[in-house]
Design a protein around this motif. Structure first.
Motif, PDB file in Angstrom:
ATOM      1  N   ARG A  22       0.832  -1.200   0.000  1.00 33.97           N
ATOM      2  CA  ARG A  22       0.000   0.000   0.000  1.00 33.97           C
ATOM      3  C   ARG A  22       0.872   1.256   0.000  1.00 33.97           C
ATOM      4  NH1 ARG A  22      -5.495   0.995   0.934  1.00 33.97           N
ATOM      5  NH2 ARG A  22      -5.809   3.147   0.277  1.00 33.97           N
ATOM      6  N   PHE A  23       1.950   1.216   0.762  1.00 27.87           N
ATOM      7  CA  PHE A  23       2.864   2.357   0.800  1.00 27.87           C
ATOM      8  C   PHE A  23       3.454   2.648  -0.582  1.00 27.87           C
ATOM      9  CE2 PHE A  23       7.378   3.556   0.910  1.00 27.87           C
ATOM     10  CZ  PHE A  23       7.284   4.835   1.440  1.00 27.87           C
TER      11      PHE A  23
ATOM     12  N   SER B 182       2.246   1.866  -3.516  1.00 28.10           N
ATOM     13  CA  SER B 182       1.197   2.356  -4.404  1.00 28.10           C
ATOM     14  C   SER B 182       0.904   3.827  -4.160  1.00 28.10           C
ATOM     15  CB  SER B 182      -0.081   1.533  -4.222  1.00 28.10           C
ATOM     16  OG  SER B 182       0.118   0.192  -4.610  1.00 28.10           O
ATOM     17  N   ASP B 183       0.717   4.180  -2.903  1.00 30.69           N
ATOM     18  CA  ASP B 183       0.398   5.572  -2.575  1.00 30.69           C
ATOM     19  C   ASP B 183       1.552   6.510  -2.937  1.00 30.69           C
ATOM     20  OD1 ASP B 183      -2.016   4.748  -1.670  1.00 30.69           O
ATOM     21  OD2 ASP B 183      -1.586   4.999   0.472  1.00 30.69           O
TER      22      ASP B 183
ATOM     23  N   LYS C  58       0.891   9.191  -6.079  1.00 26.76           N
ATOM     24  CA  LYS C  58       0.856  10.607  -5.716  1.00 26.76           C
ATOM     25  C   LYS C  58       1.953  11.380  -6.440  1.00 26.76           C
ATOM     26  CE  LYS C  58      -1.382  10.262  -1.205  1.00 26.76           C
ATOM     27  NZ  LYS C  58      -1.276  10.468   0.262  1.00 26.76           N
TER      28      LYS C  58
ATOM     29  N   GLU D 178      -0.571  15.082  -5.233  1.00 30.58           N
ATOM     30  CA  GLU D 178      -0.693  14.751  -3.815  1.00 30.58           C
ATOM     31  C   GLU D 178      -2.131  14.473  -3.381  1.00 30.58           C
ATOM     32  OE1 GLU D 178       1.434  14.166  -1.359  1.00 30.58           O
ATOM     33  OE2 GLU D 178       3.061  14.243  -2.825  1.00 30.58           O
TER      34      GLU D 178
ATOM     35  N   THR E  29      -4.161  12.610  -4.833  1.00 32.23           N
ATOM     36  CA  THR E  29      -4.566  11.291  -5.320  1.00 32.23           C
ATOM     37  C   THR E  29      -4.849  10.339  -4.166  1.00 32.23           C
ATOM     38  OG1 THR E  29      -3.236  11.549  -7.314  1.00 32.23           O
ATOM     39  CG2 THR E  29      -3.892   9.317  -6.734  1.00 32.23           C
ATOM     40  N   ARG E  30      -5.977   9.672  -4.252  1.00 29.62           N
ATOM     41  CA  ARG E  30      -6.335   8.629  -3.301  1.00 29.62           C
ATOM     42  C   ARG E  30      -6.329   7.291  -4.022  1.00 29.62           C
ATOM     43  NH1 ARG E  30     -11.980  10.399  -1.637  1.00 29.62           N
ATOM     44  NH2 ARG E  30     -12.022   8.253  -0.841  1.00 29.62           N
ATOM     45  N   THR E  31      -5.996   6.237  -3.302  1.00 32.64           N
ATOM     46  CA  THR E  31      -5.967   4.902  -3.897  1.00 32.64           C
ATOM     47  C   THR E  31      -6.847   3.950  -3.090  1.00 32.64           C
ATOM     48  OG1 THR E  31      -4.043   4.183  -2.617  1.00 32.64           O
ATOM     49  CG2 THR E  31      -3.607   5.262  -4.731  1.00 32.64           C
ATOM     50  N   ARG E  32      -7.204   2.859  -3.745  1.00 29.10           N
ATOM     51  CA  ARG E  32      -7.943   1.809  -3.052  1.00 29.10           C
ATOM     52  C   ARG E  32      -7.521   0.456  -3.622  1.00 29.10           C
ATOM     53  NH1 ARG E  32     -14.100   2.513  -5.625  1.00 29.10           N
ATOM     54  NH2 ARG E  32     -13.605   1.633  -7.683  1.00 29.10           N
TER      55      ARG E  32
ATOM     56  N   ALA F 105      -6.998   4.302  -8.632  1.00 21.96           N
ATOM     57  CA  ALA F 105      -6.665   5.670  -8.226  1.00 21.96           C
ATOM     58  C   ALA F 105      -7.856   6.573  -8.491  1.00 21.96           C
ATOM     59  CB  ALA F 105      -5.442   6.174  -8.983  1.00 21.96           C
TER      60      ALA F 105
END
Length: 337
Positions: free
Chosen positions: A224-225, A227-228, A232, A237, A239-242, A259
């Motif tokens: 997850r780290f 990807s984020d 971003k 900055e 940008t949100r991810t799931r 994203a």
């Protein structure tokens, strides 16, 4: 018109010529392959007596020589005149010159350098794997045996000797695990091939980027780290991810990385297909069987694999609607970057 008249006319025309192109036209008119002098020469065999043919040939060649001399003299005059005009003309050596057209780096190459720099700072080393690959590295060792139904998803192109044109960059995983000892941090950015119809979003030749990280206690939190951090850096900055559950035979668990659309911020727009989210990457923790195939004990080590299509991500970032623009070499498109 007889020979004497032709000579007089030729000399008069040459005297009136005022440029080199006009002089060349006069030369072709009188001395060219189909010129007037050659026409006279071609009529000599029609004369009945040998003596007459001999005299006619000598006379016509003398006329030809006179015309050639006049042409050479006029050529020298015109060239000297041209040089004098150049000497009289002014030339400002301080005037700015015409700027030459310059090329630029291809957008995919720029993006590749950005991706490489980003992951190099995180300790990843770039590696390469064959484009023409053995079936075991492309499928078998990645937990995809010959009868596995997921093989149908890759639309593979095979050669007569049984090798495949690699369908993904994951063919580097087991090869690199067998070469190295943990911790392993490698990345690859290269082309892949699939038997697909070409349309604005698909191509038979495309680019993939993938990272492989193997060490003790590698977890989904680190995935997850990564990807984020990367998304971003690419999309901003905000940008949100799931993560969404997704099946890949060589990872367990597997996820699809989405994203938030940077253009509408999740509200839905034409670019994201009114979804508000883009599917950006596929990822997961390396399957224990794949670790075993690479000579690594899955009870002691774990790993993550994370990859995306740079073509698609760049399309999203730049608002480009057709993947074919990257490969057609159209300067109208490339000059925009």
């Amino acid at each position: 018109m007889n020979v004497v008249e032709a000579e007089g006319k030729a000399l008069a025309e040459i005297a009136q010529v005022s440029s080199l192109p006009e002089l060349e036209e006069a030369r072709l008119r009188y001395l060219g392959r189909n010129g007037i002098v050659n026409q006279f020469l071609s009529e000599i065999p029609e004369l009945p007596r040998q003596e007459d043919r001999k005299k006619a040939g000598g006379f016509i060649n003398a006329v030809k020589g006179n015309i050639e001399t006049a042409l050479e003299k006029k050529d020298r005059e015109l060239r000297q005149k041209s040089l004098k005009e150049i000497d009289r003309s002014s030339f400002d050596v301080t005037a700015p010159g015409l700027a030459p057209q310059t090329g630029s780096v291809h957008p995919l190459t720029k993006f590749r350098e950005f991706v490489r720099d980003t992951f190099t700072k995180l300790g990843f080393e770039e590696v390469y794997a064959p484009h023409l690959e053995e079936d075991e590295y492309n499928f078998g060792l990645l937990n995809i045996p010959p009868d596995h139904p997921s093989r149908d998803l890759w639309d593979t192109l095979y050669l007569e000797d049984g090798r495949a044109m690699r369908t993904h960059t994951s063919n580097m995983q087991v090869r690199e695990m067998r070469k190295r000892k943990p911790p392993i941090r490698v990345m690859t950015f290269d082309r892949c091939f699939r038997y697909e119809n070409v349309d604005p979003h698909h191509s038979h030749t495309f680019t993939q980027f993938e990272v492989l990280y193997v060490d003790k206690d590698v977890s989904m939190g680190q995935l997850r780290f990564l990807s984020d951090l990367f998304l971003k850096a690419v999309l901003g900055e905000k940008t949100r991810t799931r993560f969404r559950p997704k099946y890949y035979p060589f990872v367990e668990p597997g996820v699809g990385v989405d994203a938030l659309c940077p253009f509408c911020e999740g509200k839905g727009c034409r670019i994201c297909g009114m979804e508000g989210w883009f599917e950006i990457a596929g990822a997961g923790l390396v399957h224990p069987q794949v670790l075993k195939n690479g000579g690594i004990d899955p009870k002691e080590y774990s790993g993550l694999a994370w990859g995306f299509g740079p073509d698609r991500m760049l399309m999203i970032k730049q608002g480009i609607e057709d993947i074919r623009y990257f490969y057609e070499g159209d300067l109208r498109f490339l000059k925009q970057f």
